[in-house]
Motif scaffolding. Structure first.
Motif, PDB file in Angstrom:
ATOM      1  N   LYS A  66      21.917  -8.326  -1.223  1.00  0.00           N
ATOM      2  CA  LYS A  66      20.502  -8.583  -0.354  1.00  0.00           C
ATOM      3  C   LYS A  66      19.687  -7.437  -0.208  1.00  0.00           C
ATOM      4  CE  LYS A  66      19.522  -9.636   4.487  1.00  0.00           C
ATOM      5  NZ  LYS A  66      19.767  -9.383   5.742  1.00  0.00           N
ATOM      6  N   GLU A  67      20.206  -6.209  -0.011  1.00  0.00           N
ATOM      7  CA  GLU A  67      19.283  -4.866   0.036  1.00  0.00           C
ATOM      8  C   GLU A  67      18.671  -4.496  -1.366  1.00  0.00           C
ATOM      9  OE1 GLU A  67      22.690  -2.404   1.039  1.00  0.00           O
ATOM     10  OE2 GLU A  67      22.579  -2.890   3.137  1.00  0.00           O
ATOM     11  N   VAL A  68      19.359  -4.873  -2.486  1.00  0.00           N
ATOM     12  CA  VAL A  68      18.663  -4.613  -3.732  1.00  0.00           C
ATOM     13  C   VAL A  68      17.494  -5.649  -3.884  1.00  0.00           C
ATOM     14  CG1 VAL A  68      18.802  -4.990  -6.393  1.00  0.00           C
ATOM     15  CG2 VAL A  68      20.618  -3.585  -5.073  1.00  0.00           C
ATOM     16  N   GLN A  69      17.590  -6.880  -3.559  1.00  0.00           N
ATOM     17  CA  GLN A  69      16.525  -7.952  -3.423  1.00  0.00           C
ATOM     18  C   GLN A  69      15.442  -7.517  -2.660  1.00  0.00           C
ATOM     19  OE1 GLN A  69      18.434 -11.576  -2.845  1.00  0.00           O
ATOM     20  NE2 GLN A  69      19.095 -11.946  -4.671  1.00  0.00           N
ATOM     21  N   GLU A  70      15.688  -6.967  -1.329  1.00  0.00           N
ATOM     22  CA  GLU A  70      14.685  -6.398  -0.437  1.00  0.00           C
ATOM     23  C   GLU A  70      13.907  -5.448  -1.181  1.00  0.00           C
ATOM     24  OE1 GLU A  70      14.409  -4.804   3.998  1.00  0.00           O
ATOM     25  OE2 GLU A  70      16.139  -5.954   3.193  1.00  0.00           O
ATOM     26  N   LEU A  71      14.814  -4.452  -1.905  1.00  0.00           N
ATOM     27  CA  LEU A  71      14.058  -3.396  -2.473  1.00  0.00           C
ATOM     28  C   LEU A  71      13.029  -3.770  -3.352  1.00  0.00           C
ATOM     29  CD1 LEU A  71      16.858  -0.643  -2.197  1.00  0.00           C
ATOM     30  CD2 LEU A  71      14.738  -0.563  -0.772  1.00  0.00           C
ATOM     31  N   GLN A  72      13.579  -4.674  -4.223  1.00  0.00           N
ATOM     32  CA  GLN A  72      12.733  -5.151  -5.201  1.00  0.00           C
ATOM     33  C   GLN A  72      11.329  -5.781  -4.812  1.00  0.00           C
ATOM     34  OE1 GLN A  72      15.630  -7.898  -7.256  1.00  0.00           O
ATOM     35  NE2 GLN A  72      15.891  -6.209  -8.861  1.00  0.00           N
ATOM     36  N   GLY A  73      11.550  -6.345  -3.567  1.00  0.00           N
ATOM     37  CA  GLY A  73      10.310  -7.022  -2.942  1.00  0.00           C
ATOM     38  C   GLY A  73       9.185  -5.943  -2.672  1.00  0.00           C
ATOM     39  N   TYR A  74       9.801  -4.849  -2.246  1.00  0.00           N
ATOM     40  CA  TYR A  74       8.849  -3.631  -1.758  1.00  0.00           C
ATOM     41  C   TYR A  74       8.192  -3.145  -3.138  1.00  0.00           C
ATOM     42  CZ  TYR A  74      10.545  -3.562   2.917  1.00  0.00           C
ATOM     43  OH  TYR A  74      11.013  -3.923   4.230  1.00  0.00           O
ATOM     44  N   LEU A  75       8.917  -3.145  -4.082  1.00  0.00           N
ATOM     45  CA  LEU A  75       8.463  -2.651  -5.618  1.00  0.00           C
ATOM     46  C   LEU A  75       7.695  -3.630  -6.317  1.00  0.00           C
ATOM     47  CD1 LEU A  75      11.511  -0.579  -6.624  1.00  0.00           C
ATOM     48  CD2 LEU A  75       9.441   0.369  -5.724  1.00  0.00           C
TER      49      LEU A  75
ATOM     50  N   LEU B 240      11.771   4.478  -3.511  1.00  0.00           N
ATOM     51  CA  LEU B 240      12.342   3.438  -3.410  1.00  0.00           C
ATOM     52  C   LEU B 240      12.960   2.987  -4.534  1.00  0.00           C
ATOM     53  CD1 LEU B 240       9.643   1.110  -1.658  1.00  0.00           C
ATOM     54  CD2 LEU B 240      11.961   1.593  -0.736  1.00  0.00           C
ATOM     55  N   HIS B 241      12.493   3.483  -5.924  1.00  0.00           N
ATOM     56  CA  HIS B 241      12.961   3.142  -7.249  1.00  0.00           C
ATOM     57  C   HIS B 241      14.328   3.884  -7.190  1.00  0.00           C
ATOM     58  CE1 HIS B 241      13.608   3.520 -11.361  1.00  0.00           C
ATOM     59  NE2 HIS B 241      13.196   2.288 -11.585  1.00  0.00           N
ATOM     60  N   GLU B 242      14.425   4.957  -6.685  1.00  0.00           N
ATOM     61  CA  GLU B 242      15.829   5.944  -6.641  1.00  0.00           C
ATOM     62  C   GLU B 242      16.710   5.433  -5.731  1.00  0.00           C
ATOM     63  OE1 GLU B 242      17.023  10.644  -5.542  1.00  0.00           O
ATOM     64  OE2 GLU B 242      15.087  10.031  -5.864  1.00  0.00           O
ATOM     65  N   LEU B 243      16.228   5.006  -4.627  1.00  0.00           N
ATOM     66  CA  LEU B 243      17.337   4.025  -3.820  1.00  0.00           C
ATOM     67  C   LEU B 243      17.801   2.918  -4.415  1.00  0.00           C
ATOM     68  CD1 LEU B 243      18.414   4.165  -0.814  1.00  0.00           C
ATOM     69  CD2 LEU B 243      16.438   2.773  -0.109  1.00  0.00           C
TER      70      LEU B 243
ATOM     71  N   ASN C 137       0.939  -1.202   0.087  1.00  0.00           N
ATOM     72  CA  ASN C 137      -0.046   0.143   0.074  1.00  0.00           C
ATOM     73  C   ASN C 137       0.848   1.276   0.050  1.00  0.00           C
ATOM     74  OD1 ASN C 137      -2.573  -1.355   0.049  1.00  0.00           O
ATOM     75  ND2 ASN C 137      -2.247  -1.685   2.329  1.00  0.00           N
ATOM     76  N   LEU C 138       1.798   1.391  -0.782  1.00  0.00           N
ATOM     77  CA  LEU C 138       2.788   2.430  -0.927  1.00  0.00           C
ATOM     78  C   LEU C 138       2.114   3.475  -2.010  1.00  0.00           C
ATOM     79  CD1 LEU C 138       6.269   0.497  -1.325  1.00  0.00           C
ATOM     80  CD2 LEU C 138       5.074   1.507   0.641  1.00  0.00           C
ATOM     81  N   GLY C 139       2.450   4.912  -1.669  1.00  0.00           N
ATOM     82  CA  GLY C 139       1.926   5.823  -2.286  1.00  0.00           C
ATOM     83  C   GLY C 139       2.924   5.968  -3.658  1.00  0.00           C
ATOM     84  N   ILE C 140       2.678   6.539  -4.878  1.00  0.00           N
ATOM     85  CA  ILE C 140       3.652   7.020  -5.828  1.00  0.00           C
ATOM     86  C   ILE C 140       4.959   7.413  -5.489  1.00  0.00           C
ATOM     87  CG2 ILE C 140       2.388   9.089  -6.695  1.00  0.00           C
ATOM     88  CD1 ILE C 140       3.765   6.141  -8.664  1.00  0.00           C
ATOM     89  N   HIS C 141       4.628   8.638  -4.543  1.00  0.00           N
ATOM     90  CA  HIS C 141       6.146   9.225  -4.075  1.00  0.00           C
ATOM     91  C   HIS C 141       6.725   8.259  -3.570  1.00  0.00           C
ATOM     92  CE1 HIS C 141       3.422   9.750  -0.619  1.00  0.00           C
ATOM     93  NE2 HIS C 141       4.485   9.704  -0.013  1.00  0.00           N
TER      94      HIS C 141
END
Length: 62
Positions: free
Chosen positions: A52-61, A13-16, A4-8
């Motif tokens: 590991k961090e990139v995979q975690e971020l991909q999970g959020y996206l 997250l994409h920038e990170l 339930n993330l907002g577009i911003h």
């Protein structure tokens, strides 16, 4: 995962993730060129953590 993330938030997250991928590429390049064993160990640990961090971020996206 309930996403339930907002577009911003998704954009941040994409920038990170782009930044982490950049760091990952730099560490990989430096690791190949490094001659000091202690530095190679540090870079190897950084590569593992960054992946590991990139995979975690991909999970959020996704």
């Amino acid at each position: 995962m309930d996403n339930n993330l907002g577009i911003h938030e998704k954009l941040e997250l994409h920038e990170l993730m782009i930044f982490k991928n950049s760091c990952l590429a730099k560490a990989a390049a430096l690791s190949a060129a490094a001659q000091d064993e202690a530095l190679k160990t540090i870079l190897s640990a950084d590569l593992t953590a960054a992946r590991k961090e990139v995979q975690e971020l991909q999970g959020y996206l996704s």
